[in-house]
Structure formats: structure tokens, C-alpha cells
Design an enzyme around this catalytic site. Structure first.
Site, PDB file in Angstrom:
ATOM      1  N   ARG A 187       0.829  -1.214   0.000  1.00 29.69           N
ATOM      2  CA  ARG A 187       0.000   0.000   0.000  1.00 29.69           C
ATOM      3  C   ARG A 187       0.862   1.263   0.000  1.00 29.69           C
ATOM      4  O   ARG A 187       2.013   1.236   0.399  1.00 29.69           O
ATOM      5  CB  ARG A 187      -0.926   0.014   1.232  1.00 29.69           C
ATOM      6  N   LYS A 328      -8.725  -2.234   0.939  1.00 34.76           N
ATOM      7  CA  LYS A 328      -8.556  -1.330   2.063  1.00 34.76           C
ATOM      8  C   LYS A 328      -9.295  -0.011   1.813  1.00 34.76           C
ATOM      9  O   LYS A 328      -9.648   0.686   2.764  1.00 34.76           O
ATOM     10  CB  LYS A 328      -7.080  -1.084   2.346  1.00 34.76           C
ATOM     11  N   HIS A 348     -10.577  -3.163  12.479  1.00 32.11           N
ATOM     12  CA  HIS A 348      -9.490  -3.763  11.698  1.00 32.11           C
ATOM     13  C   HIS A 348      -9.071  -5.035  12.424  1.00 32.11           C
ATOM     14  O   HIS A 348      -8.081  -5.072  13.146  1.00 32.11           O
ATOM     15  CB  HIS A 348      -8.316  -2.802  11.556  1.00 32.11           C
ATOM     16  N   SER A 366      -1.164  -4.580   9.904  1.00 32.56           N
ATOM     17  CA  SER A 366      -0.682  -5.542   8.926  1.00 32.56           C
ATOM     18  C   SER A 366       0.521  -6.341   9.430  1.00 32.56           C
ATOM     19  O   SER A 366       1.440  -5.778  10.013  1.00 32.56           O
ATOM     20  CB  SER A 366      -0.282  -4.772   7.681  1.00 32.56           C
ATOM     21  N   LYS A 370      -3.383 -11.443  12.108  1.00 31.02           N
ATOM     22  CA  LYS A 370      -4.851 -11.569  12.040  1.00 31.02           C
ATOM     23  C   LYS A 370      -5.264 -12.756  11.171  1.00 31.02           C
ATOM     24  O   LYS A 370      -6.068 -13.593  11.583  1.00 31.02           O
ATOM     25  CB  LYS A 370      -5.495 -10.294  11.453  1.00 31.02           C
ATOM     26  N   THR A 371      -4.717 -12.785   9.963  1.00 28.93           N
ATOM     27  CA  THR A 371      -5.118 -13.832   9.017  1.00 28.93           C
ATOM     28  C   THR A 371      -4.644 -15.204   9.498  1.00 28.93           C
ATOM     29  O   THR A 371      -5.411 -16.173   9.534  1.00 28.93           O
ATOM     30  CB  THR A 371      -4.533 -13.528   7.619  1.00 28.93           C
ATOM     31  N   ASP A 385      -9.895 -10.013   8.254  1.00 28.00           N
ATOM     32  CA  ASP A 385      -9.311  -8.654   8.239  1.00 28.00           C
ATOM     33  C   ASP A 385     -10.234  -7.486   8.575  1.00 28.00           C
ATOM     34  O   ASP A 385      -9.805  -6.538   9.207  1.00 28.00           O
ATOM     35  CB  ASP A 385      -8.700  -8.410   6.855  1.00 28.00           C
ATOM     36  N   ARG A 450       1.345 -12.224  -1.603  1.00 26.81           N
ATOM     37  CA  ARG A 450      -0.022 -12.402  -1.098  1.00 26.81           C
ATOM     38  C   ARG A 450      -0.792 -13.443  -1.879  1.00 26.81           C
ATOM     39  O   ARG A 450      -0.479 -13.725  -3.033  1.00 26.81           O
ATOM     40  CB  ARG A 450      -0.794 -11.078  -1.254  1.00 26.81           C
TER      41      ARG A 450
HETATM   42  N1  LIG Z   1       4.003 -15.949  16.263  1.00 29.40           N
HETATM   43  C1  LIG Z   1       3.417 -15.596  15.131  1.00 29.40           C
HETATM   44  N2  LIG Z   1       2.104 -15.252  15.118  1.00 29.40           N
HETATM   45  C2  LIG Z   1       1.511 -14.877  13.980  1.00 29.40           C
HETATM   46  N3  LIG Z   1       2.146 -14.828  12.781  1.00 29.40           N
HETATM   47  C3  LIG Z   1       3.442 -15.170  12.735  1.00 29.40           C
HETATM   48  C4  LIG Z   1       4.124 -15.564  13.900  1.00 29.40           C
HETATM   49  N4  LIG Z   1       5.392 -15.843  13.548  1.00 29.40           N
HETATM   50  C5  LIG Z   1       5.498 -15.636  12.237  1.00 29.40           C
HETATM   51  N5  LIG Z   1       4.330 -15.239  11.713  1.00 29.40           N
HETATM   52  C6  LIG Z   1       4.112 -14.873  10.309  1.00 29.40           C
HETATM   53  O1  LIG Z   1       3.774 -13.492  10.293  1.00 29.40           O
HETATM   54  C7  LIG Z   1       2.839 -13.230   9.281  1.00 29.40           C
HETATM   55  C8  LIG Z   1       1.559 -12.673   9.866  1.00 29.40           C
HETATM   56  O2  LIG Z   1       0.818 -12.169   8.808  1.00 29.40           O
HETATM   57  P1  LIG Z   1      -0.750 -12.164   8.700  1.00 29.40           P
HETATM   58  O3  LIG Z   1      -1.344 -13.275   9.477  1.00 29.40           O
HETATM   59  O4  LIG Z   1      -1.061 -12.093   7.243  1.00 29.40           O
HETATM   60  O5  LIG Z   1      -1.030 -10.775   9.401  1.00 29.40           O
HETATM   61  P2  LIG Z   1      -2.221  -9.760   9.181  1.00 29.40           P
HETATM   62  O6  LIG Z   1      -3.367 -10.541   8.651  1.00 29.40           O
HETATM   63  O7  LIG Z   1      -2.452  -9.194  10.526  1.00 29.40           O
HETATM   64  O8  LIG Z   1      -1.703  -8.762   8.202  1.00 29.40           O
HETATM   65  C9  LIG Z   1       2.582 -14.536   8.559  1.00 29.40           C
HETATM   66  O9  LIG Z   1       3.440 -14.596   7.463  1.00 29.40           O
HETATM   67  C10 LIG Z   1       2.962 -15.576   9.623  1.00 29.40           C
HETATM   68  O10 LIG Z   1       3.363 -16.786   9.076  1.00 29.40           O
HETATM   69  C1  LIG Z   2      -4.054  -5.861   2.798  1.00 28.59           C
HETATM   70  C2  LIG Z   2      -3.539  -5.490   3.898  1.00 28.59           C
HETATM   71  O1  LIG Z   2      -3.947  -6.088   5.044  1.00 28.59           O
HETATM   72  P1  LIG Z   2      -3.250  -6.987   6.130  1.00 28.59           P
HETATM   73  O2  LIG Z   2      -1.791  -6.913   5.918  1.00 28.59           O
HETATM   74  O3  LIG Z   2      -3.700  -6.390   7.408  1.00 28.59           O
HETATM   75  O4  LIG Z   2      -3.767  -8.380   5.955  1.00 28.59           O
HETATM   76  C3  LIG Z   2      -2.623  -4.377   3.878  1.00 28.59           C
HETATM   77  O5  LIG Z   2      -2.336  -3.856   4.964  1.00 28.59           O
HETATM   78  O6  LIG Z   2      -2.210  -3.966   2.781  1.00 28.59           O
HETATM   79 CA   LIG Z   3      -5.239  -5.579   7.561  1.00 28.84          CA
HETATM   80 MN   LIG Z   4      -4.349 -10.212   6.881  1.00 26.66          MN
END
Ligand SMILES: Nc1ncnc2c1ncn2[C@@H]1O[C@H](COP(=O)(O)OP(=O)(O)O)[C@@H](O)[C@H]1O
Ligand SMILES: C=C(OP(=O)(O)O)C(=O)O
Ligand SMILES: [Ca+2]
Ligand SMILES: [Mn+2]
Length: 660
Positions: A187, A328, A348, A366, A370-371, A385, A450
Site C-alpha cells: 500500500r 482497504k 481492523h 498488517s 490476524k489472518t 481482516d 499475497r
Molecule cells: N508468532 C506468530 N504469530 C503470527 N504470525 C506469525 C508468527 N510468527 C510468524 N508469523 C508470520 O507473520 C505473518 C503474519 O501475517 P498475517 O497473518 O497475514 O497478518 P495480518 O493478517 O495481521 O496482516 C505470517 O506470514 C505468519 O506466518
Molecule cells: C491488505 C492489507 O492487510 P493486512 O496486511 O492487514 O492483511 C494491507 O495492509 O495492505
Molecule cells: Ca489488515
Molecule cells: Mn491479513
């Protein structure tokens, strides 16, 4: 630049330093629609060549055919009046609706095999046929209907075919579509602006970057002019918000099939009937991301511009093809609309539900998890998200998930790994040329690789994605790159407000332009780039809702343990999962807690399966002095960041901050 990284000659080099030059945009425009090669990166050009370019003659023949057909319905449509926010129950007048229907059936009449290019294979899917009743809206918006070929809610397979033919996409071994976003791979928050106008200015949160209405018009015109140069323009009509009471109708108009497929996955897909009855959208995105903003337009600071206009209920994207801007953007819209129009709280956060019905929310900026953490085999996924907490409970805004792929591992994250199949879009992931296996370890293009997939690709997704339950647990995810925050602590109500307003985390590399290593940030409400109103409005709503529902609040550090970034390591995912399990099983309800110095966090003294020195960050650091200094440094940063809220909060909330 990247060639050196790919010692294995079988790997395709998918980006090069020269691919990021603005020159490509110029070329894009200068090329006639007939023989255009719309790839925006060197990689895309390369793949286009593999796929075989469309010949100019073929394209112009198709265009002429398209022109003839469109003329049949031109002019038959009465212009619908602009509807206010939320025209769910169609607010078009009967007459307008009737004339639209008439136009639609005329259009249907010309949909004969061989006449319309790329007619949908599945005749039960009303796709382009329905454009008849929408044509006036497009002409009115400035689209040159004699020239462009609109494809509305095209079948997934057809979006694949177009992305492969025109954009250099390839099919991964699992059936997912691999695509590339060009220069921007994350972003661009510094280029995201909100139009300052009379309908929304009273709710202005002072955190947004302003744009004036006139500049918006200029950029909107530029976007539509660009779209008019294209042979194909893709339209996706869908919904944002699973609760029918609070959903909006969203239209996406884009030059790339990949962007249409992305929003097909990320919005809520309409049924055939809903599509037929779609009518006037509540919000429209004009995505001309392949074309740059003009840097000499007032207020532009780069070639990228992402802008939201609440009065027009429109968003314009120029100069970035990162698909995440669209989802977003809709989230920003909901961050205005839900609180202001419905009194709901937009979040969020991800959300899931246990077998006994208990709902958990996972807030976090981010990259905090979360995911990853919401995809839990023991719990039903509501969404990864963007959610809304209404009086009825919690609903997801989206129809899909957008997972990070860096280091993705089939064993550690099976739910996400298995969701990457036909229909899913891998963005900026490199692959093995021969096997078409994605290489999730390769960060050559970006760390922010992604995958976007429809939520039903997660086996235990809850559909419809909503729960009629008030959340029992709220979990704040923070990725502390200093490694001084405990992996889990229990927050009281004042701390819950304090930490929400602070929004402390580290930005992870890649998700935002210019972030190369974990960088501490205070992103209020765990999502500063997406909020519209003043942060304290969201914070006080959250506090009220949590109090009314008796929600417990946990702080989980998914960041570094045993030292800061560079010395320590990221908390192993299996430990974080064990902590989340302990929250859900109730194990932590009966735990003993010990309060930490400086931050005053209540940390459980024992959790099944977690080593004691992981639970207690001080014990995990070998250099105790460095630990203390780092802790105090972070506390100082908190105090400074919170100054701006100190006058708006109760003294109790201010006092919930660190003491140094
Ligand atoms: N302890 C942990 N808890 C959560 N995610 C972790 C951890 N260690 C490493 N990761 C990595 O960090 C990233 C978290 O990203 P994601 O779940 O997509 O976050 P968000 O959805 O909040 O943007 C993933 O690539 C995941 O594999
Ligand atoms: C798509 C996004 O969301 P997130 O990384 O929180 O999953 C972003 O922040 O660009
Ligand atoms: Ca997000
Ligand atoms: Mn996410």
C-alpha cells in the site's frame, strides 16, 4: 537486480530494476488498444510473450464486432438518478427500472454465439447481458461506450484467460493464478487521500490527508480517460458487509482482469438474482492503477494517488496496481459509513467462533497475525481482516481473505496453503518455471507476497460470515520488534483503551511502500491508514461495547522474543497458537498473573506448552541491562505517542500507560 538471487536457472526472473521505470506507463497509453501489451512490469512483458500476443488485426476485428453490438442498445436506457448512500432496496423509479429492463432484454437478444466475444460459457450467469440496463450509468460517468468492451462479473475462468492473454499471468501447479502488481507491491499510505467536502467534513478525524473536490475530478477524469483507451474494461459488482441490514453495493471498474478477479474474491459475490437486481451501486472504484497520476496536478506528491470521495461515493486509483488498495479503500468507506450512518463499530480485525458459539476478535496492524491466527482448525472462520461490531453481533465486510505468503508452509499453515487453488490469486509470488510450483521463500519481488481467495476456500469458514454473538474475547496483536513485551498479558478496561488508541506494533517489511525492516509505529485503532473519524470515537465505542458484553481483552505479542530484531527471534507460531488456545479453552481464566514493571501488564505465570522464559521476556534476554534500556526506550516512545490523546481521555486511561 534480481537475477543474482535466482541462481537456479529454471526460475523465472520476474522483476528487474528497469521494470520500475515510469516509462512503461507512457508506452501503455501510446500503444493502440488493438496491439497493446498491457503488462506493467518486465515480468509481465516476458510472460505475455510466452502466452503469445494478441494480434492487432484480431483485436480490431473483435472491437468492431463489439461496437456493432453495443450500438443496438445505445440510447435505449433512461438515466437513473443518483441514489443516496445505501440504495439496497433499489431506489430507482419504476419507469427508469422498466426502461432499464427493456434495454437489458434488447441486449440479451444480441447475445448470440459467435457474435459477442467471450460470451460467458455458463448461460445461467447473467453477466454482460445485464450491462444493457447499466449502460447509461457508464456513459454518464464518461465511458466511451462505442470503444471499450465492458465485461461485467465475468466467469473466473474468463478472467484467468484474459489475465494470461493480456497481462502475462500464469497458472500455478495448484490451479491458482499467479499475477504481478508491477512497481508497487504494497500500500501507499502517503498517497492516500480523502476528499474534504461538506457532506462528511463534520466527521473529519484530522488524521486523514485531505484532497479538494476539484483535484478529485481531475484525477477521476484521468482514470476514466485511461480506461477509455483500453480494449477491455472489467466490471465487478458485489457487496461489502454480510449483514443484509448494513451492506453496501460496490462496483469495481478496472483495466486489469486480475483486479476484477481480486475483487471477485474479496467482495461478497452476488447470486445471479442479486446481480440481476443490482441497480445503482452505493460505491464505485475506478481502478486505473496502470496509469500514473500527473505529478503537476495540485497536491500530488508522486505518480500514485488513491483517493476516496464520500460525496460522490467513489474511489479513484492511479499509479498503483497493488490490489490491496481496493479492499482497504472499501474498508475506509466502512470506517466512515458504519459508525456515522448506523452507529456500528468498524474493526481492523479478524474474527472466529468456537464450537460453543464464543466469538473472538483479533485486532492488529498488517503483519501481526490476524489472518494466520484466525485460521484455526478448532474454530469457524468469520473473516480475516475487516469486521463490524453491531448490536446484533459481528459481521465480516469481505467475501474473501488476503493472506501473506512469505514463508508459507503446508504443515504450519495448512488452511491457507490449501486455499491456494483454482480461483485464488497469487500476487508477486515467483515460481518454478518447469513445475509452476510457487516459491514462497523468495522475497525477490517483495516480502509482501499475497494470496487472495474466496472465504469458502477455508474449510471451516462460517457462511454467512457473521455471528449473532457479542465477542467474548478481544485480542490485540502486536508485533514488537524490540522483543520486550510479553507474549501474552491480560488488559483491564483502561489499558484496553490505552493500547487501542496507541496501536503500537512494528510495520513489517513490504506491506507499505518504503518499509524495509520491522519499524516501530503507533497506528491508532490498529489501523491508522484506514480510519476516517477521530480515533477516540472508535475507542470509546469499543470500550462501551466491551463493557456491555463483559469482553475480556488480551495483548499478544507475535513479534520478537529473547532480544530485539537482529538478536532475538520471532515468537514461534506454535507458541502463539498455544497461547490463543489457552485463551479459548479458559485455561487463562484460572491462571495466576504477575504484573510487569514499567508497563504494568498482567502476565500469566504458567501456560501449558510454553517455556517459562518465553512467557517472561526479561528471562528470555541474556543481556538484562540491554533489556531494561530497551523497555524504557519503548515506554518513552509510548508516552510521546500518547500525548495527542491525553486531553481526550479520562485520567484513568492516561494512567494506564507505562511508568518511567
Ligand atoms: N508468532 C506468530 N504469530 C503470527 N504470525 C506469525 C508468527 N510468527 C510468524 N508469523 C508470520 O507473520 C505473518 C503474519 O501475517 P498475517 O497473518 O497475514 O497478518 P495480518 O493478517 O495481521 O496482516 C505470517 O506470514 C505468519 O506466518
Ligand atoms: C491488505 C492489507 O492487510 P493486512 O496486511 O492487514 O492483511 C494491507 O495492509 O495492505
Ligand atoms: Ca489488515
Ligand atoms: Mn491479513
Amino acid at each position: 537486480m534480481l537475477a543474482a538471487k535466482h541462481a537456479n536457472p529454471r526460475l523465472v526472473v520476474v522483476a528487474s530494476a528497469s521494470s520500475s521505470s515510469g516509462r512503461l506507463h507512457v508506452r501503455d497509453l501510446a500503444t493502440t488498444p488493438g496491439d497493446f501489451a498491457p503488462a506493467a512490469t518486465g515480468a509481465q512483458r516476458h510472460h505475455s510473450t510466452l502466452a503469445g500476443p494478441t494480434t492487432a488485426r484480431e483485436s480490431s476485428r473483435r472491437r468492431e464486432e463489439g461496437d456493432k453490438e453495443r450500438k443496438v442498445v445505445q440510447g435505449a436506457v433512461g438515466a437513473p438518478t443518483a441514489s443516496p448512500w445505501l440504495c439496497n432496496s433499489p431506489q430507482m423509479t419504476r419507469t427508469v427500472q422498466k426502461s432499464l429492463w427493456a434495454a437489458a432484454s434488447q441486449w440479451d437478444a444480441v447475445l448470440r454465439p459467435g457474435k459477442v466475444r467471450n460470451a460467458p460459457d455458463d448461460s445461467s450467469q447473467p453477466t454482460y447481458g445485464l450491462l444493457g440496463k447499466d449502460l447509461a450509468m457508464f456513459s454518464e460517468a464518461g465511458f466511451d461506450m462505442d470503444k471499450i468492451h465492458l465485461k461485467r462479473n465475468a466467469p473466473v475462468a474468463q478472467l484467468y484467460e484474459d489475465a494470461i492473454k493480456y497481462e502475462g499471468a500464469v497458472i500455478a501447479a495448484s490451479g491458482a493464478l499467479i499475477n504481478f502488481s508491477g512497481k508497487k507491491t504494497g500500500r501507499s499510505p502517503k498517497d492516500k487521500r480523502i476528499v474534504y467536502e461538506e457532506t462528511s467534513k463534520d466527521d473529519w478525524g484530522a488524521i486523514n490527508i485531505q484532497m479538494d473536490e476539484h483535484t478529485f475530478e481531475i484525477n477521476r477524469e484521468r482514470a476514466i480517460d485511461y480506461l477509455n483507451t483500453r480494449d477491455n474494461v472489467y466490471v465487478f459488482d458485489g457487496f461489502a458487509g454480510w449483514d443484509p441490514k448494513y451492506r453496501i453495493k460496490v462496483r469495481v471498474i478496472a483495466s486489469r482482469a486480475y483486479h476484477a478477479l481480486f475483487m471477485h474474491n474479496m467482495l461478497i459475490r452476488p447470486t445471479a438474482k442479486e446481480l440481476e437486481e443490482f441497480g445503482t451501486p452505493d460505491f464505485t472504484i475506478y481502478n486505473a492503477g496502470q496509469f500514473p497520476a500527473n505529478r503537476f496536478t495540485a497536491g500530488m506528491t508522486s505518480q500514485t494517488s488513491v483517493e476516496v470521495n464520500f460525496k460522490r461515493r467513489e474511489m479513484v486509483i492511479l499509479g498503483t496496481e497493488y490490489a490491496g488498495e481496493m479492499k482497504k479503500g472499501i474498508f475506509s468507506v466502512m470506517h466512515y459509513l458504519q459508525p456515522v450512518k448506523f452507529g456500528n463499530l468498524s474493526l481492523h480485525s479478524s474474527a472466529n467462533q468456537g464450537p460453543d458459539g464464543d466469538v473472538s476478535l483479533f485486532f492488529g496492524l498488517s503483519g501481526t497475525g490476524k489472518t494466520t491466527l484466525s485460521a484455526d482448525p478448532r474454530r469457524a472462520l468469520i473473516g480475516d481482516d475487516e469486521h463490524v461490531w453491531s448490536d446484533n453481533g459481528v459481521f465480516n465486510i469481505e467475501g474473501g481473505c488476503y493472506a501473506k505468503c512469505v514463508g508459507l508452509d503446508a504443515e504450519k499453515e495448512p488452511a491457507i496453503f490449501n486455499a491456494i487453488r483454482f480461483g485464488s490469486i497469487l500476487e508477486n509470488v515467483t515460481y518454478d518455471y518447469a513445475t509452476r510450483e510457487p516459491n514462497y521463500e523468495d522475497t525477490g519481488i517483495t516480502e509482501n507476497t499475497r494470496c487472495a481467495y474466496p472465504i469458502e476456500y477455508i474449510d471451516n469458514a462460517k457462511i454467512p460470515c457473521m455471528a449473532n454473538e457479542q465477542p467474548k474475547n478481544v485480542i490485540y496483536l502486536t508485533c514488537d520488534a524490540f522483543g520486550v513485551l510479553p507474549p501474552v498479558s491480560l488488559l483491564d478496561s483502561n489499558q484496553a483503551q490505552y493500547w487501542f488508541l496507541s496501536g503500537y506494533t512494528s510495520k513489517t517489511p513490504g506491506t507499505e511502500d518504503g518499509i524495509a525492516e520491522p519499524t516501530p509505529t503507533f497506528s491508532t485503532c490498529f489501523g491508522a491508514p484506514f480510519i476516517i473519524l477521530h480515533p477516540s470515537r472508535y475507542a470509546s465505542m469499543l470500550a462501551k461495547k466491551m463493557e456491555a458484553a463483559g469482553t475480556r481483552c488480551w495483548l499478544i505479542n507475535t513479534g520478537w522474543v529473547g532480544g530485539a530484531f537482529g538478536t532475538g527471534k520471532r515468537c514461534p507460531l506454535k507458541y502463539t497458537r498455544a497461547i490463543v488456545d489457552a485463551v479459548h479453552s479458559g485455561e487463562l481464566n484460572n491462571a495466576d498473573f504477575k504484573e510487569t514493571p514499567v508497563f504494568g501488564l498482567k502476565v500469566p505465570t504458567k501456560i501449558e506448552g510454553i517455556p517459562d522464559d518465553v512467557l517472561n521476556p526479561e528471562a528470555a534476554w541474556s543481556d538484562k541491562k540491554a533489556y531494561q534500556q530497551t523497555l524504557e526506550k519503548l515506554a518513552g516512545m509510548f508516552n510521546k505517542a500518547f500525548e495527542r490523546y491525553s486531553t481526550e481521555c479520562s485520567p484513568e486511561v492516561v494512567a494506564a500507560g507505562p511508568k518511567i
